[in-house]
Design an enzyme around this catalytic site. Sequence first.
Site, PDB file in Angstrom:
ATOM      1  N   SER A 200       0.792  -1.230   0.000  1.00 53.82           N
ATOM      2  CA  SER A 200       0.000   0.000   0.000  1.00 53.82           C
ATOM      3  C   SER A 200       0.819   1.272   0.000  1.00 53.82           C
ATOM      4  CB  SER A 200      -0.935   0.005   1.201  1.00 53.82           C
ATOM      5  OG  SER A 200      -0.198   0.165   2.381  1.00 53.82           O
ATOM      6  N   HIS A 228      -5.275  -4.714   0.002  1.00 59.23           N
ATOM      7  CA  HIS A 228      -5.393  -3.538  -0.868  1.00 59.23           C
ATOM      8  C   HIS A 228      -5.797  -3.911  -2.289  1.00 59.23           C
ATOM      9  CE1 HIS A 228      -4.113  -0.566   2.042  1.00 59.23           C
ATOM     10  NE2 HIS A 228      -3.373  -1.552   2.527  1.00 59.23           N
ATOM     11  N   LYS A 259     -11.846  -1.932   2.877  1.00 60.38           N
ATOM     12  CA  LYS A 259     -11.236  -1.056   1.874  1.00 60.38           C
ATOM     13  C   LYS A 259     -12.045  -1.152   0.573  1.00 60.38           C
ATOM     14  CE  LYS A 259      -6.859  -1.516   4.316  1.00 60.38           C
ATOM     15  NZ  LYS A 259      -6.827  -0.330   5.166  1.00 60.38           N
TER      16      LYS A 259
HETATM   17  N1  PMP Z   1      -3.040  -5.702   5.777  1.00 62.04           N
HETATM   18  C1  PMP Z   1      -2.602  -4.588   5.166  1.00 62.04           C
HETATM   19  C2  PMP Z   1      -1.584  -4.739   4.079  1.00 62.04           C
HETATM   20  C3  PMP Z   1      -3.090  -3.332   5.536  1.00 62.04           C
HETATM   21  O1  PMP Z   1      -2.632  -2.234   4.922  1.00 62.04           O
HETATM   22  C4  PMP Z   1      -4.053  -3.235   6.556  1.00 62.04           C
HETATM   23  C5  PMP Z   1      -4.666  -1.930   7.020  1.00 62.04           C
HETATM   24  N2  PMP Z   1      -4.333  -0.805   6.431  1.00 62.04           N
HETATM   25  C6  PMP Z   1      -4.478  -4.406   7.162  1.00 62.04           C
HETATM   26  C7  PMP Z   1      -3.961  -5.622   6.754  1.00 62.04           C
HETATM   27  C8  PMP Z   1      -5.512  -4.365   8.245  1.00 62.04           C
HETATM   28  O2  PMP Z   1      -6.795  -4.306   7.697  1.00 62.04           O
HETATM   29  P1  PMP Z   1      -8.003  -3.671   8.530  1.00 62.04           P
HETATM   30  O3  PMP Z   1      -7.938  -2.199   8.323  1.00 62.04           O
HETATM   31  O4  PMP Z   1      -9.229  -4.317   7.991  1.00 62.04           O
HETATM   32  O5  PMP Z   1      -7.770  -4.019   9.970  1.00 62.04           O
END
Ligand code: PMP
Length: 421
Positions: A200, A228, A259
């Site tokens: 990300s 993502h 997301k």
């Molecule tokens: N994995 C990645 C690569 C993330 O970027 C994120 C959150 N930004 C998560 C897992 C966690 O997901 P959640 O926001 O649903 O807790």
Amino acid sequence: MSSSQIVRNPFAAFCRKALADIQAQGRYRRFTPLARRADAYPTYEYTHAPRAEPGPDVTVWSANDYLGMGVEPEVQEAAIAAIRAHGAGAGGTRNIAGTSPLHAALEAELAALHGKEAGLLFVSGYVSNQASLQTILTSMPGWICFSDRQNHASMIAGIKGARGATCVIYEHNDLADLEAKLAAAPVDAPKMIAFESVYSMDGDIADIAATCALARRYGALTYLDEVHAVGLYGAEGGGVSQRDGVADQVDIIEGTLAKGFGVHGGYVTASSEIVDYLRSAASGFIFTTALPPAVVAAALESVRLVRRQPWRRERLFERVATFRAKLDAAGVPFMDTPSHIVPIPVGNAERCMRISRRLLDEYRLYATPINYPTVPRGTERLRLTPGPFHTDAMMDDMVSALRTLLREESLDEQSGATSRA
Ligand code: PMP
């Protein structure tokens, strides 16, 4: 020690010192109070604390509700109907009356999306990674987990939390390094490769097919975070593994409902055996209240819509391409990624915070500054995620503001100025 003596706990003093250090390093986190307007996404109300009255609207460029599904009327209605039918909360863990037909239907829908036998919901994507990885890597003695250097904090928490397991970090998306490390490990040790599809912060994408080929050669289980990517890539939004036609080669696909699907919650999909084991052994699944029915109903509606409406993905990528073309035409530097993420390099933490602040205060535009430790020092950036709802006019505003601010701020830098009110 006399009974009138008071022993001071050192933690308050520790906090004071730690916070002062964080401030001095420019890493202190200040949250921007922005209230999303469901009727006008990506517009938000900007409420300056401590002023109570709502401020003027702001166009947000950094949301992770990539397709705007969280404000889709059908998704909202599904949540409202579920609250009316089942109440606000789940009422218990999945064992203790927290499993509704909605939970089971969403798990089946997610399994179908990824072409897996079964799916399991968690309260967030973070928890799905942390709980699944920790549980698997403590299941047998001697696990070795090969973890991409840029894996998300939730994966690292799961891997590091697995007592007895060994973590071997391989260089980011570097399959030669991964292979060398796999080859150096004992042949009979249980192995896992844990990686992401779309990263990300840099917006780059892993070679899933080649990683899985290595995994087969060395007998490693593959664990792929598609957080993502789900909703955005693949014919039905099944992620990069679906786009590349290799979902069947990945043992465990993990995703979020927060997301691309715009709601909340996390999940894993895998073989029935793996899912059943996690269901039976993962503390982060067993001992927490289930996702509320409204969240599950909204996510289920969102996944169903996203699966059968490819135009949402097409529109997203058309908008991303248009935005890149506009940046290019205006001479605004950006990292040309193969994904929907458009980072604008700034290269200095203070300047990055300042540009983000000025975008908000002077232009009513919001773009998150990404600083160390999220990215290495010197690679600070603004992270922009254009979406189907960003109009040409909004893009023109952002491009012109960036052009002005980047020019002004780099001139300031050269003249030695370091701060702006
Ligand atoms: N994995 C990645 C690569 C993330 O970027 C994120 C959150 N930004 C998560 C897992 C966690 O997901 P959640 O926001 O649903 O807790």
